[in-house]
Design a protein around this motif. Structure first.
Motif, PDB file in Angstrom:
ATOM      1  N   GLU A  97      53.656 -23.321 -18.237  1.00 58.89           N
ATOM      2  CA  GLU A  97      54.678 -24.363 -18.427  1.00 58.89           C
ATOM      3  C   GLU A  97      54.347 -25.310 -19.569  1.00 58.89           C
ATOM      4  O   GLU A  97      53.195 -25.742 -19.709  1.00 58.89           O
ATOM      5  N   LEU A  98      55.378 -25.635 -20.350  1.00 57.56           N
ATOM      6  CA  LEU A  98      55.252 -26.635 -21.405  1.00 57.56           C
ATOM      7  C   LEU A  98      55.524 -28.012 -20.823  1.00 57.56           C
ATOM      8  O   LEU A  98      56.254 -28.144 -19.836  1.00 57.56           O
ATOM      9  N   ARG A  99      54.993 -29.041 -21.468  1.00 54.89           N
ATOM     10  CA  ARG A  99      55.429 -30.401 -21.142  1.00 54.89           C
ATOM     11  C   ARG A  99      56.855 -30.570 -21.689  1.00 54.89           C
ATOM     12  O   ARG A  99      57.276 -29.799 -22.568  1.00 54.89           O
ATOM     13  N   PRO A 100      57.612 -31.563 -21.226  1.00 58.00           N
ATOM     14  CA  PRO A 100      58.975 -31.745 -21.763  1.00 58.00           C
ATOM     15  C   PRO A 100      58.941 -32.057 -23.267  1.00 58.00           C
ATOM     16  O   PRO A 100      58.070 -32.810 -23.717  1.00 58.00           O
ATOM     17  N   ALA A 113      62.578 -36.974 -38.421  1.00 57.90           N
ATOM     18  CA  ALA A 113      62.670 -36.444 -37.061  1.00 57.90           C
ATOM     19  C   ALA A 113      61.764 -37.263 -36.155  1.00 57.90           C
ATOM     20  O   ALA A 113      60.753 -37.818 -36.606  1.00 57.90           O
ATOM     21  N   PHE A 114      62.156 -37.335 -34.900  1.00 56.66           N
ATOM     22  CA  PHE A 114      61.333 -37.994 -33.888  1.00 56.66           C
ATOM     23  C   PHE A 114      61.103 -36.984 -32.785  1.00 56.66           C
ATOM     24  O   PHE A 114      62.064 -36.377 -32.294  1.00 56.66           O
ATOM     25  N   ILE A 115      59.856 -36.765 -32.451  1.00 58.57           N
ATOM     26  CA  ILE A 115      59.559 -35.809 -31.379  1.00 58.57           C
ATOM     27  C   ILE A 115      58.843 -36.527 -30.240  1.00 58.57           C
ATOM     28  O   ILE A 115      57.961 -37.360 -30.480  1.00 58.57           O
ATOM     29  N   GLU A 116      59.259 -36.193 -29.028  1.00 58.06           N
ATOM     30  CA  GLU A 116      58.513 -36.602 -27.834  1.00 58.06           C
ATOM     31  C   GLU A 116      58.085 -35.308 -27.177  1.00 58.06           C
ATOM     32  O   GLU A 116      58.930 -34.446 -26.878  1.00 58.06           O
ATOM     33  N   TRP A 117      56.801 -35.147 -27.028  1.00 58.85           N
ATOM     34  CA  TRP A 117      56.252 -33.903 -26.464  1.00 58.85           C
ATOM     35  C   TRP A 117      55.228 -34.352 -25.432  1.00 58.85           C
ATOM     36  O   TRP A 117      54.159 -34.834 -25.803  1.00 58.85           O
ATOM     37  N   VAL A 151      45.629 -21.587 -20.163  1.00 59.59           N
ATOM     38  CA  VAL A 151      46.863 -22.330 -19.867  1.00 59.59           C
ATOM     39  C   VAL A 151      47.526 -22.771 -21.173  1.00 59.59           C
ATOM     40  O   VAL A 151      46.874 -22.931 -22.197  1.00 59.59           O
ATOM     41  N   LEU A 152      48.841 -22.969 -21.076  1.00 62.27           N
ATOM     42  CA  LEU A 152      49.639 -23.358 -22.236  1.00 62.27           C
ATOM     43  C   LEU A 152      49.690 -24.878 -22.372  1.00 62.27           C
ATOM     44  O   LEU A 152      49.712 -25.586 -21.369  1.00 62.27           O
ATOM     45  N   ASP A 153      49.722 -25.353 -23.621  1.00 65.09           N
ATOM     46  CA  ASP A 153      50.068 -26.741 -23.927  1.00 65.09           C
ATOM     47  C   ASP A 153      49.181 -27.744 -23.175  1.00 65.09           C
ATOM     48  O   ASP A 153      49.631 -28.415 -22.234  1.00 65.09           O
ATOM     49  N   LEU A 154      47.941 -27.874 -23.621  1.00 63.28           N
ATOM     50  CA  LEU A 154      46.967 -28.730 -22.937  1.00 63.28           C
ATOM     51  C   LEU A 154      47.396 -30.190 -22.893  1.00 63.28           C
ATOM     52  O   LEU A 154      47.892 -30.729 -23.880  1.00 63.28           O
TER      53      LEU A 154
END
Ligand code: ADP
Length: 245
Positions: free
Chosen positions: A24-27, A42-46, A171-174
């Protein structure tokens, strides 16, 4: 990668501290053209990362000795705000930010049609205002969107993700805790259509099998993230069209 500790990163059901499973990725949310004075932004929230990217150019490369007579030079500058981390970060460039700026510049140069704009530079300012692990990849993913929003001709988009190893599991996306207390961290970015790898770095150790498993997970995730990039660009065009009516 921090030192290993007694902190438990997986519960008895194999779920992570924030409740995610291994795939699973974070939002992730991306918004374009958030700044008026930039040619593209651009603005990214990850997860907990919040990063603003602004793009200027192509414009005449300065100082002149940095000009390339055959192509545009992409100058990415990655910067973490002093208030972006728990303990105040000393402002200004350090070895880490210089290295990240370099690998991001190289990755973006593979995507932009640099040969169309000899002797120019394209500035890409990546400002991390809140850091929560994976900032280089989140910044690079947003930078690609900001370049496209600036109307700069590109042959492909750059999209990235990280994977890593925690308690022996890939695992994905630490998350931040997983980055600090895990065993390995593998940030990677590709060109979304061609699949060409344009950034790979590794912190910690992975066996060949683990590396292959991690890259498979990342490649699968980049397809989902590329769709978020496209949606952000399409949303921008539909807003512009409505505004023009
Ligand atoms: P990335 O952000 O690309 O994962 P690192 O693995 O170097 O890069 O850093 C992981 C996380 O550690 C960052 O996202 C940030 O939350 C934190 N971090 C990095 N540098 C600093 C620093 N100088 N001070 C405090 N925290 C930091």
């Amino acid at each position: 990668m921090g030192t290993e500790s007694n902190i438990k990163l997986l519960d008895e059901n194999g779920l992570r501290l924030d409740g995610r499973n291994e795939m699973e990725l974070r939002p992730i949310k991306i918004e374009t053209n958030v700044l008026e004075r930039a040619d593209g932004s651009a603005f990214i929230e990850w997860g907990g990362n919040k990063i603003i990217v602004s793009v200027y150019g192509p414009r005449e490369a300065y100082p002149k000795h940095t000009q390339d007579i055959d192509k545009a030079v992409i100058k990415a500058r990655y910067n973490m705000a002093a208030f972006s981390v728990d303990e105040r970060k000393r402002p200004g460039p350090d070895r880490r930010s210089v290295e990240i700026s370099k690998v991001i510049s190289e990755a973006l140069s593979s995507a932009v049609m640099v040969e169309q704009f000899p002797r120019t530079q394209v500035d890409v300012f990546i400002e991390v205002i809140q850091a929560d692990a994976g900032t280089r990849i989140a910044g690079l993913t947003a930078a690609s969107v900001a370049l496209a929003a600036a109307g700069i001709p590109m042959r492909d988009m750059v999209v990235g993700c990280t994977a890593g190893k925690i308690e022996g599991k890939i695992v994905l996306d630490l998350s931040k805790e997983e980055d600090n207390f895990g065993q390995a961290d593998l940030p990677m970015a590709v060109l979304s259509r061609s699949g060409e790898v344009v950034l790979v770095q590794m912190d910690g150790d992975l066996s060949v099998e683990e590396f292959n498993q991690a890259t498979d997970m990342i490649l699968d995730a980049t397809k989902r993230i590329a769709q978020i990039q496209r949606d952000a660009l399409v949303a921008r065009y539909s807003v512009e069209t409505q505004g023009g009516e």
